[in-house]
Structure formats: structure tokens, C-alpha cells
Design an enzyme around this catalytic site. Structure first.
Site, mmCIF file in Angstrom:
data_model
loop_
_atom_site.group_PDB
_atom_site.id
_atom_site.type_symbol
_atom_site.label_atom_id
_atom_site.label_comp_id
_atom_site.label_asym_id
_atom_site.label_seq_id
_atom_site.Cartn_x
_atom_site.Cartn_y
_atom_site.Cartn_z
ATOM 1 N N HIS A 199 2.903 -2.489 -10.555
ATOM 2 C CA HIS A 199 3.723 -1.350 -10.135
ATOM 3 C C HIS A 199 5.137 -1.774 -9.775
ATOM 4 O O HIS A 199 5.368 -2.861 -9.251
ATOM 5 C CB HIS A 199 3.055 -0.530 -9.026
ATOM 6 C CG HIS A 199 2.838 -1.226 -7.710
ATOM 7 N ND1 HIS A 199 3.778 -1.209 -6.704
ATOM 8 C CD2 HIS A 199 1.787 -1.920 -7.230
ATOM 9 C CE1 HIS A 199 3.301 -1.869 -5.658
ATOM 10 N NE2 HIS A 199 2.103 -2.320 -5.940
ATOM 11 N N GLU A 228 3.043 3.645 -7.047
ATOM 12 C CA GLU A 228 1.710 3.162 -6.658
ATOM 13 C C GLU A 228 1.490 3.315 -5.157
ATOM 14 O O GLU A 228 0.417 3.679 -4.698
ATOM 15 C CB GLU A 228 1.544 1.684 -7.053
ATOM 16 C CG GLU A 228 0.122 1.152 -6.876
ATOM 17 C CD GLU A 228 -0.141 0.441 -5.565
ATOM 18 O OE1 GLU A 228 -1.285 0.028 -5.335
ATOM 19 O OE2 GLU A 228 0.788 0.304 -4.727
ATOM 20 N N HIS A 246 3.796 -5.451 3.079
ATOM 21 C CA HIS A 246 4.299 -4.228 3.724
ATOM 22 C C HIS A 246 5.143 -4.525 4.962
ATOM 23 O O HIS A 246 5.070 -3.822 5.970
ATOM 24 C CB HIS A 246 3.162 -3.246 4.044
ATOM 25 C CG HIS A 246 2.572 -2.634 2.796
ATOM 26 N ND1 HIS A 246 2.081 -1.355 2.734
ATOM 27 C CD2 HIS A 246 2.419 -3.132 1.548
ATOM 28 C CE1 HIS A 246 1.649 -1.094 1.513
ATOM 29 N NE2 HIS A 246 1.838 -2.176 0.774
HETATM 30 ZN ZN LIG Z 1 1.459 -2.298 -1.447
#
Ligand SMILES: [Zn+2]
Length: 359
Positions: free
Chosen positions: A63, A211, A321
């Protein structure tokens, strides 16, 4: 071997979900002789020159997007409300540097404000803050200044402000968005590694948008490419900070991770045994993961059309993240090697395993 400059350019490119354009620009610059096509979701397809419609197709997925934010309002003090695009925790956001795109496509630096300890209530001291308390501060003092001087509007995308770094002493990469720009780089490098091979399959790249907001792009890429087999590349979250060695399934520097199960899919055993065999004959270190949660584009791709066997290969990346990730360049190169050699090992008897008629 991959030019580290490809990963550097992909990592530095801003690309919040729905705003993948600058990542696409980097891919187009590095695509070599591959043919490219973009669709309305900002998915990018990469086709080899020798694509042959009569052969089965194996789709290489990664992605394009990264976790980011979008401006949701601008208040009278000149602070920007932010809405998550993908999952963040507040403590990885507060007091961190981000950049927001203005209407001219320029990026303005800002800090997500942090409440000074002086103003924290006893409850906030115990329990911390929430995402609702987070606002982006670009140093403006009024709504007018944000909109007129800086040219920032509601709906503008926001990404972490981070510059890639590489330590060649231990081949360690430091940067943002390894989830999933390492995957994008792996798709490009695997396609190039196989460009001049005579294979019983087409190898097509499908770089998916959105995504991080729910596997949206891959829902469409799978439909368009309609593959018989797929490999999903991920910058998979490394767990060597959170778990002891004996429980760890994604240690940085210990090779590509093969994902057997997560909340989005259960892997195809035949595909995994081919990769296992290749890892032994080519001496490529691998790690095996059975995840309680998590998910990848495999969740959508394996259910496409009449079903698609999918192999998920992850490059362990520490601190997914968040702004700053570490990953091993050696793990990345091993991932590309494992994918390319596994595809070379595909023959007709392997392709015949998946759809079987009984008399
Ligand atoms: Zn991720």
C-alpha cells in the site's frame, strides 16, 4: 541490490490515505521500463513489458498510503482540528512535528500541541489525554492567518515531518512510513528482478491506496488485476521491543516475516511451503508469525473473485504508526530475494494445486 535512494525517496514522500500522489510520483521516477496506470482511487498498477494475457497472473501488492491526519476545523486561535486517517495513539502525536499541505501544494510545519504539566487536571495526570485533545499548531494566532497567510483549508492532509537516515555500519534505516513504503520498494525491486525471466506467470505490481483506513484500494486492485496468486508486502510491526525473544515473531535483523494468520486472513499452506523451501535452498532467514490482531490487504485479496492464495511477507519495522521507525536494509533485501526466488520456483504442478476437480 536495491539502491537505498529508492527507499529514502519513498519514505520521505508525504502520502496520507487519499493523498498518495507524491508517493506515486516517486514510483513513476523509479519504475524503469515497467508500464504504469493510475485509477480514480489513486491505486497504481505496474505491468511488465512482456505481459501476456494468456498466462495466469501473480499480483504483487503493497500500500502507498501512510497513517496521517486531515484538517477538520480551524479555530479562532489559529489551531487546526485534526481527524485521524489510520490509527494513532495520542501519546505518539502530542508534542510531535507534523507538516500540513496548503492549497498551493506547499508544506507548512506544525507541532501537535501538548498541555503543559501546569494545566493538567489530576485526572489527566493519571489517565493521560485523548485524541480529541490534540490540535495542530502551525504558529499562527488567528483563523484568518491560517487561511489567508498560510493558505491552509479544512480537508488538508497532514503527515509526520521526518527525514530518512541510513546507518551503513549496521545497514539500519531510520525514517517514517516504513509501513508500507518498504513494501512499495519491494514490489518495484521484485518486478525488476524478474523482468528478463521467462516465467509461466505474469508478474504485475498493484500499489494500493487507502489501506490504513480499511483496505479500500486493494478491494479494487484485486478486481482489476484478477490474479491467480498474490504476494502482499508489508512493513510489519516489529515486536522485539514489546516481547521476549522466545515470543517474538518479528525481530529486526532476523529476516522476512511470513504471516500465517491475523484477523484478516489465514494463509494458504501450499504457498507458504514453497516459500519455506526456497528460504532453505537459498539460505534466506525467515520468521513465522501467527498474529492475534492486525490485518493486511491479504484480507481483501484472498477473497477476490473465486479466491486467491496469498503469501504475506513482512519487513520487521520497529515503532509502526509513529513518526520514527527502524528497519534493517538486509531484511528488506532478503524479502525481495525470497519473493523473486519463490516466483521463479513456480511451475505448472504448483499452479494446478489450487483448483481441483474430482470425478
Ligand atoms: Zn499500518
Amino acid at each position: 541490490m536495491t539502491d537505498i535512494k529508492l527507499i529514502e525517496a519513498l519514505s520521505n514522500a508525504p502520502g496520507a490515505p487519499g493523498f498518495e500522489d507524491e508517493v506515486i510520483d516517486v514510483v513513476l521516477k523509479h519504475k524503469g521500463s515497467l508500464k504504469a496506470k493510475k485509477d480514480s482511487l489513486k491505486n497504481l498498477y505496474l505491468y511488465p513489458k512482456n505481459y501476456d494475457a494468456s498466462k495466469p497472473t501473480i499480483m504483487l501488492d503493497a500500500h502507498l498510503d501512510e497513517v496521517g491526519f486531515i484538517v477538520s476545523y480551524i479555530d479562532q486561535n489559529g489551531l487546526l482540528g485534526i481527524e485521524m486517517l489510520g490509527r494513532w495513539e495520542w501519546y505518539n502525536v502530542s508534542a510531535h512535528l507534523f507538516k500540513v499541505r496548503n492549497r498551493n501544494g506547499q508544506y507548512i510545519k506544525g507541532i501537535v500541541g501538548s498541555k503543559p504539566p501546569h494545566f493538567l487536571t489530576p485526572e489527566e495526570q493519571d489517565n493521560g489525554l485523548t485524541m480529541k485533545d490534540m490540535k495542530l499548531d502551525i504558529g499562527a494566532t488567528s483563523r484568518e492567518e491560517v487561511m489567508d497567510t498560510f493558505g491552509i483549508e479544512v480537508g488538508a492532509p497532514i503527515v509526520p515531518d521526518v527525514t530518512f537516515d541510513y546507518n551503513d555500519k549496521n545497514q539500519t534505516m531510520l525514517g517514517k512510513a516504513f509501513d508500507n513504503r518498504l513494501g512499495c520498494a519491494a514490489v518495484i525491486e521484485t518486478l525488476k528482478a524478474l523482468e528478463n525471466e521467462d516465467l509461466p506467470v505474469n508478474v504485475v505490481g498493484a500499489l494500493a491506496a487507502q489501506e490504513e483506513v480499511g483496505l479500500r484500494g486493494a478491494t479494487v486492485t484485486a478486481r482489476r488485476v484478477d490474479p491467480q496468486l498474490a504476494i502482499v508486502f508489508e512493513g510489519t510491526p516489529s515486536d522485539d521491543y514489546a516481547k521476549p525473544v522466545e515470543l517474538s515473531q518479528a525481530r529486526m535483523g532476523h529476516g522476512p516475516q511470513i504471516r500465517h494468520k491475523d484477523s484478516s486472513y489465514i494463509a494458504n499452506e501450499d504457498w507458504i511451503s514453497l516459500a519455506n523451501k526456497v528460504s532453505k535452498t537459498q539460505s534466506i532467514p525467515i520468521q513465522h508469525a501467527v498474529r492475534e490482531g492486525g490485518g493486511t490487504n491479504a484480507g481483501r485479496i484472498h477473497l477476490n473473485n473465486l479466491g486467491v492464495p496469498v503469501l504475506v511477507l513482512g519487513v520487521p519495522s520497529r515503532y509502526a504508526h509513529t513518526h520514527h521507525l527502524f528497519a534493517s536494509f538486509e531484511d528488506f533485501n532478503h524479502t525481495v530475494q525470497l519473493a523473486a526466488e519463490s516466483i521463479k520456483a513456480i511451475d505448472q504442478s504448483f499452479l494446478d494445486k489450487f483448483e481441483v476437480d474430482f470425478d
